[in-house]
Design an enzyme around this catalytic site. Structure first.
Site, PDB file in Angstrom:
ATOM      1  N   SER A 121       0.859  -1.025  -0.065  1.00  8.63           N
ATOM      2  CA  SER A 121       0.147  -0.073   0.071  1.00  8.63           C
ATOM      3  C   SER A 121       0.674   1.198   0.044  1.00  8.63           C
ATOM      4  O   SER A 121       2.187   1.184   0.427  1.00  8.63           O
ATOM      5  CB  SER A 121      -1.115   0.016   1.408  1.00  8.63           C
ATOM      6  OG  SER A 121      -1.663  -1.244   1.118  1.00  8.63           O
TER       7      SER A 121
HETATM    8  N1  SAM Z   1      -0.709  -4.550   3.888  1.00 13.26           N
HETATM    9  C1  SAM Z   1       0.015  -4.780   2.724  1.00 13.26           C
HETATM   10  C2  SAM Z   1       1.250  -4.194   2.673  1.00 13.26           C
HETATM   11  O1  SAM Z   1       1.593  -3.311   3.499  1.00 13.26           O
HETATM   12  O2  SAM Z   1       2.221  -4.430   1.880  1.00 13.26           O
HETATM   13  C3  SAM Z   1      -0.895  -4.476   1.502  1.00 13.26           C
HETATM   14  C4  SAM Z   1      -1.861  -5.353   1.296  1.00 13.26           C
HETATM   15  S1  SAM Z   1      -2.418  -5.388  -0.514  1.00 13.26           S
HETATM   16  C5  SAM Z   1      -2.943  -3.828  -0.864  1.00 13.26           C
HETATM   17  C6  SAM Z   1      -3.881  -6.347   0.017  1.00 13.26           C
HETATM   18  C7  SAM Z   1      -3.700  -7.681   0.305  1.00 13.26           C
HETATM   19  O3  SAM Z   1      -4.821  -8.400   0.839  1.00 13.26           O
HETATM   20  C8  SAM Z   1      -3.155  -8.599  -0.884  1.00 13.26           C
HETATM   21  O4  SAM Z   1      -1.923  -9.167  -0.506  1.00 13.26           O
HETATM   22  C9  SAM Z   1      -4.145  -9.690  -1.050  1.00 13.26           C
HETATM   23  O5  SAM Z   1      -3.848 -10.856  -1.343  1.00 13.26           O
HETATM   24  C10 SAM Z   1      -5.053  -9.885   0.155  1.00 13.26           C
HETATM   25  N2  SAM Z   1      -6.310 -10.284   0.676  1.00 13.26           N
HETATM   26  C11 SAM Z   1      -7.392 -10.006  -0.201  1.00 13.26           C
HETATM   27  N3  SAM Z   1      -8.487 -10.796   0.417  1.00 13.26           N
HETATM   28  C12 SAM Z   1      -7.825 -11.420   1.419  1.00 13.26           C
HETATM   29  C13 SAM Z   1      -8.342 -12.507   2.523  1.00 13.26           C
HETATM   30  N4  SAM Z   1      -9.766 -12.684   2.317  1.00 13.26           N
HETATM   31  N5  SAM Z   1      -7.696 -12.756   3.496  1.00 13.26           N
HETATM   32  C14 SAM Z   1      -6.370 -12.148   3.438  1.00 13.26           C
HETATM   33  N6  SAM Z   1      -5.899 -11.620   2.674  1.00 13.26           N
HETATM   34  C15 SAM Z   1      -6.513 -11.082   1.714  1.00 13.26           C
END
Ligand code: SAM
Length: 221
Positions: A64
């Protein structure tokens, strides 16, 4: 050594930029100043790590934008003794920033490969108050609940019931809600075992939250 100093300078500039954009929480800004974001992206992207921008981390996902990480953490009102759940570990960067602000971080990622890489980063950088798990974060982490804070880094269609139920009384859940192009960042405060106060904070842009209490996988990537 020169590289370490250079990166520190870049982090300080980033933190000042976030303060100028309205981030007020000094602890959040200090944590942004401390966490080596360039170690949470691939070496080819390291020189872009202190731009206030999302970057690719593989599996079609992104680390992000620092402003969004800071905004969400500030909105969660972190406090030293808190136990916090993060949904969407991704690179592990937001969990690392959070780990400086609270007692313990639990983080769930649905992509096993991303979770494995984040685990390796936490181990090598000695973030020993973070626990990672692979799974569907929309169902929360029942065995470790209740949580003082929950941060969701992907946008769902509605607020997952399981996450509300796993908030402690007094706990805060920060989550983007809505379809692509019309997402709002929301904060839910649990004021009693039965009562939840919801407020909309601002418009945002996130990848979809895929899972049982999120979007269906076959409809979204
Ligand atoms: N917080 C992260 C970082 O600092 O790098 C960025 C997160 S990225 C914007 C969103 C993440 O949410 C992705 O890696 C995606 O695979 C994950 N995601 C989506 N749906 C999810 C779920 N139901 N459970 C866990 N992870 C999920």
């Amino acid at each position: 050594m020169r590289e370490v100093d250079e990166r520190q300078k870049e982090r300080k500039c980033l933190s000042e930029e976030l303060a100028a954009q309205g981030i007020r929480d000094k602890m959040v800004l200090e944590s942004i100043c401390t966490v080596p974001r360039h170690m949470f992206v691939s070496p080819e992207l390291a020189d872009y790590a202190y731009y206030d921008a999302p970057l690719s981390i593989g599996q079609g996902q992104t680390i992000s934008q620092p402003f969004i990480v800071a905004l969400m953490l500030e909105a969660m009102l972190p406090s030293r003794a808190d136990r916090v759940l993060e949904i969407g570990t991704g690179s592990g960067y937001a969990a690392a920033v959070l780990s400086h602000l609270v007692h313990r971080v639990y983080t769930i990622e649905r992509h096993a490969e991303l979770a494995k890489e984040a685990y390796a980063r936490f181990a090598s950088l000695q973030y020993d108050n973070i626990t990672v798990r692979v799974g569907d974060g929309t169902k929360g982490w029942l065995e470790e609940s209740p949580f003082d804070g929950i941060i969701v880094a992907a946008a769902g269609p509605t607020i997952p019931k399981s996450l509300k139920e796993q908030l402690a009384v007094g706990g805060r859940l920060v989550i983007p809600i809505g379809e692509e192009g019309q997402q709002k960042l929301m904060r839910v405060y649990r004021s009693s075992s039965e009562e939840f106060l919801e407020e909309t904070l601002c418009h945002v842009r996130f990848v979809p939250l895929i899972g049982e209490e999120g979007w269906a996988e076959k409809m979204r990537s």
